[in-house]
Design a protein around this motif. Structure first.
Motif, mmCIF file in Angstrom:
data_model
loop_
_atom_site.group_PDB
_atom_site.id
_atom_site.type_symbol
_atom_site.label_atom_id
_atom_site.label_comp_id
_atom_site.label_asym_id
_atom_site.label_seq_id
_atom_site.Cartn_x
_atom_site.Cartn_y
_atom_site.Cartn_z
ATOM 1 N N HIS A 138 0.646 -1.234 -0.400
ATOM 2 C CA HIS A 138 -0.309 -0.266 0.140
ATOM 3 C C HIS A 138 0.481 1.596 -0.142
ATOM 4 C CE1 HIS A 138 -2.649 3.121 2.170
ATOM 5 N NE2 HIS A 138 -3.285 2.861 1.372
ATOM 6 N N ASP A 139 2.210 1.765 0.517
ATOM 7 C CA ASP A 139 3.201 2.653 0.649
ATOM 8 C C ASP A 139 3.305 2.649 -0.815
ATOM 9 O OD1 ASP A 139 2.174 2.776 3.462
ATOM 10 O OD2 ASP A 139 4.149 1.969 3.801
ATOM 11 N N TRP A 140 3.866 1.567 -0.976
ATOM 12 C CA TRP A 140 4.967 1.549 -2.068
ATOM 13 C C TRP A 140 3.637 1.648 -3.705
ATOM 14 C CZ3 TRP A 140 6.801 -3.060 -1.662
ATOM 15 C CH2 TRP A 140 8.035 -3.215 -1.022
ATOM 16 N N GLY A 141 1.974 1.811 -3.587
ATOM 17 C CA GLY A 141 1.090 2.249 -3.837
ATOM 18 C C GLY A 141 0.192 1.225 -5.328
ATOM 19 N N ASN A 142 0.971 -0.272 -4.565
ATOM 20 C CA ASN A 142 0.653 -1.343 -5.194
ATOM 21 C C ASN A 142 -1.282 -1.449 -4.784
ATOM 22 O OD1 ASN A 142 3.351 -1.824 -5.251
ATOM 23 N ND2 ASN A 142 2.845 -2.492 -6.964
#
Length: 535
Positions: free
Chosen positions: A99-103
């Motif tokens: 989630h932090d990476w945007g996936n």
């Protein structure tokens, strides 16, 4: 703006946008998107890959950590992921990182749980990001790609040619049906959109296969040690397949260029009939062929423009270079004489010994093969060359072995010195410059000789000052210790400068650049017969 191809011109109604500005803006906007690839190189990437495959395998996924852990449990038992990676606590941390990476993005749905801990974990449900789906799809496709050459979809060239020819007629019918309105106009628009979409899908597949094939070809031409079966395969690749691909491209390109020329005149009407789909609402990613940029890129693939060759021209030039390189490789590999046989088979056999050897045996083999023993580090240890400390050496980066080491087992420089080329033009130029410099020095010496009787009253030119300072420097360097007197002469023209100490007023030499003042020294210039040396 016009684009030409073998005498043809294609008129475009608007110029291309500023590509440099677009590229700079795209790079700035792409920085957050690059984080979508972080899980591919992070630690525990096998777990991240399994999670992303789970989210991209179904439509509209909405999963909690408990559901993901249950789905990954069989993979852990099979050894596809590391032990303990299917634990719900671990999965919750992995999902948070994604989630932090945007996936992944947070989902919203009511959760039924039997405990507070299960409720806390299940309260955070996740859905997959649109761009992350594309990243994972490209990753899976890349992992399935074989190492060999990819066949070029040559059959798409006649399909593109027919599609462009039919598209011109469909566009004329759609414009006529637009005046009638109703269901006729709707069907005409749908037929037009179908043909445009098919055309751009066919071209995209053709362009991808051409790029992949020539990327493999570039890999082949760098090979130095070829096996007999590889030589046979590359000969067929060289003589038959490459020539066949280029001939097909060149045969269909003129007709395609003519069709694009005809469509360029009605491009405004074509784009108007393919107008935005109002049913999708706001900003959407439209299919290919719905913008002027798409059509310009299609045109640039087949048609040259001034200062910008087409992909067809680039393909022809790349083919010529590849054929020359492949011929040289095959000739080198099949030649009877020349260098000593390669040591590839010996190195492969040595590698197999290392593969089955125990650590102690591997050290002994290494010492026996290379004559190297345990090293003594006098400097700090180098950084680890792998991705992390958990990467085995066999999975780490590959070391490129040079040709001399691979073929001959030594690092010495080979080959004769380059032949010195005879360049009469450069030789004459250098001789002319030398003659000019000699004439300027002769004029400067003559000027100094003429000014010798009244040196302090004459203004010296810059060239004469240069010769004067040169002789003065040599005279000061050759002064005798007892008399503090020195002299220096031009051996070619016989001009001698004598430096004598004096307590009188300083000597002043006037020049175009100013006045040179010498304190405690007197300068005298005399002319003598130059020395003639006999051999």
């Amino acid at each position: 703006m016009s684009a030409g191809h073998e005498g043809r011109t294609i008129d475009t109604e608007t110029s291309l946008p500023d590509r440099a500005g677009e590229a700079a803006g795209a790079d700035h906007e792409a920085e957050p998107r690059l984080a979508l690839y972080a899980y591919l190189t992070a630690e525990h990437r096998r777990s991240y890959l399994a999670i992303m495959r789970l989210f991209t395998a179904t439509l509209l996924p909405d999963l909690s950590p408990n559901e993901v852990a249950a789905a990954l449990a069989p993979l852990e038992r099979e050894g596809a992921i590391e032990a303990g990676e299917s634990d719900p606590e671990v999965i919750a941390d992995r999902l948070k990182r994604l989630h932090d990476w945007g996936n992944l993005v947070k989902g919203r749905r009511e959760t039924i749980a039997s405990s507070i801990a299960e409720f806390v974990r299940g309260a955070f449900r996740y859905q997959v990001n649109k761009l992350a789906v594309r990243v994972q799809r490209d990753v899976d496709e890349l992992l399935r790609v074989p190492e060999g050459a990819r066949e070029v979809s040559r059959e798409l060239l006649p399909a593109i040619e027919r599609g462009l020819t039919q598209l011109g007629g469909t566009l004329s019918k759609a414009i006529t049906a637009e005046r009638q309105g109703g269901s006729v106009a709707k069907r005409a628009r749908e037929e037009l959109a179908e043909q445009v979409t098919t055309l751009f899908l066919q071209h995209a597949e053709l362009a991808v296969t051409v790029r992949d094939f020539y990327a493999y070809l570039g890999q082949v031409v760098t090979r130095h040690n070829l096996e007999p079966d590889e030589i046979s395969g590359f000969r067929n690749l060289l003589v038959e397949y490459i020539q066949m691909v280029v001939e097909d491209v060149l045969r269909h390109t003129p007709t395609i260029a003519d069709s694009l020329k005809g469509l360029a005149r009605g491009r405004s009407e074509l784009l108007r009939l393919l107008g935005p789909n109002d049913q999708l609402g706001g900003a959407v990613e439209r299919a290919r062929g719905r913008s002027r940029t798409d059509w310009q890129e299609l045109t640039d693939w087949f048609v040259d423009r001034p200062g910008r060759p087409s992909q067809v021209t680039a393909l022809r030039e790349a083919t010529a270079r590849a054929i020359g390189s492949l011929l040289a490789s095959v000739k080198r590999a099949t030649a009877g004489g020349g260098l000593l046989p390669g040591r590839r088979s010996e190195l492969l056999e040595l590698a197999s010994w290392f593969d089955w050897a125990e650590p102690a045996e591997a050290h002994s083999i290494y010492a026996a093969a290379f004559g190297l023993y345990s090293s003594r580090h006098l400097l700090p240890a180098p950084e680890h060359d792998g991705d992390d400390e958990h990467t085995p050496w066999r999975d780490g980066p590959v070391v490129d072995v040079t040709v001399s080491v691979r073929s001959r087992g030594d690092r010495g420089a080979r080959g004769r010195a380059s032949r010195i080329l005879d360049d009469p033009f450069t030789q004459e130029t250098l001789l002319a410059e030398a003659r000019k410099a000699d004439q300027r020095r002769a004029a400067a010496v003559f000027e100094l000789a003429a000014a010798a009787p009244k040196l302090e009253e004459t203004e010296l030119s810059s060239d004469a000052l240069g010769v004067f300072c040169e002789l003065l420097t040599l005279a000061m360097a050759q002064r005798e210790r007892d008399t503090d007197q020195g002299s220096a002469a031009d051996p070619v023209r016989g001009l001698r400068l004598t430096l004598q100490p004096t307590e009188e007023e300083p000597t002043r030499i006037k020049t175009v650049s100013g006045v040179l003042t010498l304190h405690g020294a007197r300068v005298a210039l005399t002319t003598e017969q130059p020395e003639v040396r006999s051999s």
